[in-house]
Design a protein around this motif. Sequence first.
Motif, PDB file in Angstrom:
ATOM      1  N   THR A   1       1.744 -29.058 -39.776  1.00 51.34           N
ATOM      2  CA  THR A   1       1.103 -29.700 -40.707  1.00 51.34           C
ATOM      3  C   THR A   1      -0.077 -30.478 -40.511  1.00 51.34           C
ATOM      4  O   THR A   1      -1.028 -30.437 -41.115  1.00 51.34           O
ATOM      5  CB  THR A   1       1.980 -30.316 -41.577  1.00 51.34           C
ATOM      6  OG1 THR A   1       2.911 -31.442 -40.428  1.00 51.34           O
ATOM      7  CG2 THR A   1       3.241 -29.725 -42.259  1.00 51.34           C
ATOM      8  N   PRO A   2       0.015 -31.187 -39.394  1.00 41.48           N
ATOM      9  CA  PRO A   2      -1.269 -31.995 -39.054  1.00 41.48           C
ATOM     10  C   PRO A   2      -2.375 -30.878 -38.555  1.00 41.48           C
ATOM     11  O   PRO A   2      -3.574 -31.303 -38.861  1.00 41.48           O
ATOM     12  CB  PRO A   2      -0.747 -32.710 -37.731  1.00 41.48           C
ATOM     13  CG  PRO A   2       0.154 -31.989 -36.985  1.00 41.48           C
ATOM     14  CD  PRO A   2       1.167 -31.592 -38.299  1.00 41.48           C
ATOM     15  N   ARG A   3      -2.297 -29.976 -38.128  1.00 42.56           N
ATOM     16  CA  ARG A   3      -3.375 -28.907 -37.927  1.00 42.56           C
ATOM     17  C   ARG A   3      -3.755 -28.396 -39.049  1.00 42.56           C
ATOM     18  O   ARG A   3      -5.067 -28.168 -39.038  1.00 42.56           O
ATOM     19  CB  ARG A   3      -2.656 -27.840 -36.729  1.00 42.56           C
ATOM     20  CG  ARG A   3      -2.804 -28.332 -35.405  1.00 42.56           C
ATOM     21  CD  ARG A   3      -2.193 -27.120 -34.503  1.00 42.56           C
ATOM     22  NE  ARG A   3      -2.538 -27.384 -33.335  1.00 42.56           N
ATOM     23  CZ  ARG A   3      -1.731 -28.084 -32.407  1.00 42.56           C
ATOM     24  NH1 ARG A   3      -0.808 -28.712 -32.969  1.00 42.56           N
ATOM     25  NH2 ARG A   3      -1.948 -28.266 -31.238  1.00 42.56           N
ATOM     26  N   THR A   4      -3.181 -27.954 -40.087  1.00 39.35           N
ATOM     27  CA  THR A   4      -3.798 -27.664 -41.577  1.00 39.35           C
ATOM     28  C   THR A   4      -4.431 -28.619 -41.951  1.00 39.35           C
ATOM     29  O   THR A   4      -5.765 -28.476 -42.518  1.00 39.35           O
ATOM     30  CB  THR A   4      -2.742 -26.910 -42.327  1.00 39.35           C
ATOM     31  OG1 THR A   4      -1.706 -27.914 -42.476  1.00 39.35           O
ATOM     32  CG2 THR A   4      -2.064 -25.675 -41.674  1.00 39.35           C
ATOM     33  N   SER A   5      -3.939 -29.839 -41.933  1.00 37.47           N
ATOM     34  CA  SER A   5      -4.740 -31.152 -42.540  1.00 37.47           C
ATOM     35  C   SER A   5      -6.022 -31.394 -41.839  1.00 37.47           C
ATOM     36  O   SER A   5      -7.049 -31.561 -42.416  1.00 37.47           O
ATOM     37  CB  SER A   5      -3.906 -32.333 -42.423  1.00 37.47           C
ATOM     38  OG  SER A   5      -2.840 -31.841 -43.459  1.00 37.47           O
ATOM     39  N   LEU A   6      -5.723 -31.325 -40.529  1.00 38.29           N
ATOM     40  CA  LEU A   6      -6.945 -31.448 -39.776  1.00 38.29           C
ATOM     41  C   LEU A   6      -8.084 -30.719 -39.860  1.00 38.29           C
ATOM     42  O   LEU A   6      -9.245 -30.788 -40.094  1.00 38.29           O
ATOM     43  CB  LEU A   6      -6.756 -31.623 -38.181  1.00 38.29           C
ATOM     44  CG  LEU A   6      -7.923 -31.796 -37.224  1.00 38.29           C
ATOM     45  CD1 LEU A   6      -8.472 -32.995 -37.398  1.00 38.29           C
ATOM     46  CD2 LEU A   6      -7.115 -32.006 -35.776  1.00 38.29           C
ATOM     47  N   ALA A   7      -7.593 -29.265 -40.251  1.00 37.83           N
ATOM     48  CA  ALA A   7      -8.719 -28.089 -40.444  1.00 37.83           C
ATOM     49  C   ALA A   7      -9.474 -28.494 -41.625  1.00 37.83           C
ATOM     50  O   ALA A   7     -10.721 -28.285 -41.832  1.00 37.83           O
ATOM     51  CB  ALA A   7      -7.961 -26.829 -40.534  1.00 37.83           C
ATOM     52  N   ARG A   8      -8.667 -28.962 -42.852  1.00 37.85           N
ATOM     53  CA  ARG A   8      -9.374 -29.303 -43.927  1.00 37.85           C
ATOM     54  C   ARG A   8     -10.437 -30.489 -43.684  1.00 37.85           C
ATOM     55  O   ARG A   8     -11.704 -30.412 -44.391  1.00 37.85           O
ATOM     56  CB  ARG A   8      -8.385 -29.624 -45.101  1.00 37.85           C
ATOM     57  CG  ARG A   8      -7.528 -28.436 -45.595  1.00 37.85           C
ATOM     58  CD  ARG A   8      -6.971 -28.546 -46.825  1.00 37.85           C
ATOM     59  NE  ARG A   8      -6.011 -29.849 -46.868  1.00 37.85           N
ATOM     60  CZ  ARG A   8      -4.825 -29.821 -46.486  1.00 37.85           C
ATOM     61  NH1 ARG A   8      -4.168 -28.876 -45.811  1.00 37.85           N
ATOM     62  NH2 ARG A   8      -3.871 -30.727 -46.507  1.00 37.85           N
TER      63      ARG A   8
ATOM     64  N   ALA B   1     -12.596 -26.045 -37.455  1.00 41.26           N
ATOM     65  CA  ALA B   1     -11.546 -25.700 -38.749  1.00 41.26           C
ATOM     66  C   ALA B   1     -10.816 -24.628 -38.579  1.00 41.26           C
ATOM     67  O   ALA B   1      -9.391 -24.583 -38.696  1.00 41.26           O
ATOM     68  CB  ALA B   1     -12.162 -26.080 -40.184  1.00 41.26           C
ATOM     69  N   ARG B   2     -11.364 -23.506 -38.423  1.00 39.25           N
ATOM     70  CA  ARG B   2     -10.833 -22.165 -38.359  1.00 39.25           C
ATOM     71  C   ARG B   2      -9.817 -22.202 -37.045  1.00 39.25           C
ATOM     72  O   ARG B   2      -8.719 -21.332 -37.066  1.00 39.25           O
ATOM     73  CB  ARG B   2     -11.849 -21.260 -38.217  1.00 39.25           C
ATOM     74  CG  ARG B   2     -12.520 -20.678 -39.560  1.00 39.25           C
ATOM     75  CD  ARG B   2     -13.774 -19.757 -39.352  1.00 39.25           C
ATOM     76  NE  ARG B   2     -14.259 -19.418 -40.736  1.00 39.25           N
ATOM     77  CZ  ARG B   2     -13.916 -18.409 -41.326  1.00 39.25           C
ATOM     78  NH1 ARG B   2     -12.759 -17.819 -41.119  1.00 39.25           N
ATOM     79  NH2 ARG B   2     -14.492 -18.192 -42.544  1.00 39.25           N
ATOM     80  N   GLN B   3     -10.592 -22.766 -35.870  1.00 42.78           N
ATOM     81  CA  GLN B   3      -9.607 -22.852 -34.730  1.00 42.78           C
ATOM     82  C   GLN B   3      -8.421 -23.342 -35.030  1.00 42.78           C
ATOM     83  O   GLN B   3      -7.531 -23.092 -34.583  1.00 42.78           O
ATOM     84  CB  GLN B   3     -10.470 -23.471 -33.643  1.00 42.78           C
ATOM     85  CG  GLN B   3      -9.578 -23.675 -32.358  1.00 42.78           C
ATOM     86  CD  GLN B   3     -10.423 -24.260 -31.112  1.00 42.78           C
ATOM     87  OE1 GLN B   3     -11.577 -24.560 -31.283  1.00 42.78           O
ATOM     88  NE2 GLN B   3      -9.702 -24.844 -30.317  1.00 42.78           N
ATOM     89  N   ARG B   4      -8.263 -24.643 -35.583  1.00 41.34           N
ATOM     90  CA  ARG B   4      -7.058 -25.493 -35.882  1.00 41.34           C
ATOM     91  C   ARG B   4      -6.241 -24.551 -37.027  1.00 41.34           C
ATOM     92  O   ARG B   4      -5.040 -24.383 -36.842  1.00 41.34           O
ATOM     93  CB  ARG B   4      -7.348 -26.771 -36.474  1.00 41.34           C
ATOM     94  CG  ARG B   4      -8.088 -27.549 -35.725  1.00 41.34           C
ATOM     95  CD  ARG B   4      -7.124 -28.105 -34.352  1.00 41.34           C
ATOM     96  NE  ARG B   4      -7.620 -29.221 -33.738  1.00 41.34           N
ATOM     97  CZ  ARG B   4      -6.993 -29.758 -32.535  1.00 41.34           C
ATOM     98  NH1 ARG B   4      -5.730 -29.331 -32.477  1.00 41.34           N
ATOM     99  NH2 ARG B   4      -7.659 -30.752 -31.888  1.00 41.34           N
ATOM    100  N   CYS B   5      -6.873 -23.840 -37.494  1.00 41.54           N
ATOM    101  CA  CYS B   5      -6.123 -22.723 -38.534  1.00 41.54           C
ATOM    102  C   CYS B   5      -5.300 -21.700 -37.947  1.00 41.54           C
ATOM    103  O   CYS B   5      -4.156 -21.375 -37.995  1.00 41.54           O
ATOM    104  CB  CYS B   5      -6.772 -22.124 -39.624  1.00 41.54           C
ATOM    105  SG  CYS B   5      -7.588 -22.976 -40.990  1.00 41.54           S
TER     106      CYS B   5
END
Length: 224
Positions: free
Chosen positions: A125-132, A143-147
Amino acid sequence: GELLRATQGVGAPDVGDVYTRAYPLAQQVGETPPLVRVLWSLSQWHMTQGQMAPADALAQRLLELVQGQSDTGFAVEGHFVLGTMASHRGDFRTARARLEQSCRLADTLPSPVPLLRGGFVSGVTPRTSLARVLWTSGYADQARQRCQEALALARQADHLPTLAYAECFVGLVCLCCRDVMATRAHADALLAVAAAHHWPLRAAQGCILRGWALAMHGEVSAGV
């Protein structure tokens, strides 16, 4: 509460009623784990209602509790909630710092760890939020890397609710990047999981992503 979150959605009225009742009970018990779970869920509920002041107050209380605990998992969730709050206020610098801290702490836990406070595997969850937040700040590649990191964690865990969450919000980042094929792929994956397990919220999110992808591909009527 967790069952209602999964079946009706985080912002459902019944979810708010349950956790509003649970909060004074958890305070009476005085034990940290149940109180943290209630604070986490109630802050999320207020956030979905656009009620940022009570959401922030609950999240701050949550972080105060977890900072004195040896359970790193609690701190993961505390920084995640505050980072999400900051992103909704448009304070992307604070959001990024909080969410990156949540990711760092999650990486110190035995991997993967399903956290009952949010019902998802730690670190996703923090990675998808960080990506946004990264995309909004102009860092599409990061962002793509975190996704990709979030998807890898979700798939490694073999935890279907987490995988559905990751497919949804990675798909959203792909939509923001105007990557039509990737958005459609994540939408299809999300819809397949949602149909197999009767998750109406995820099905609705998958339809939104697929509709955009169809329209962008020229199939406007189907997309609408």
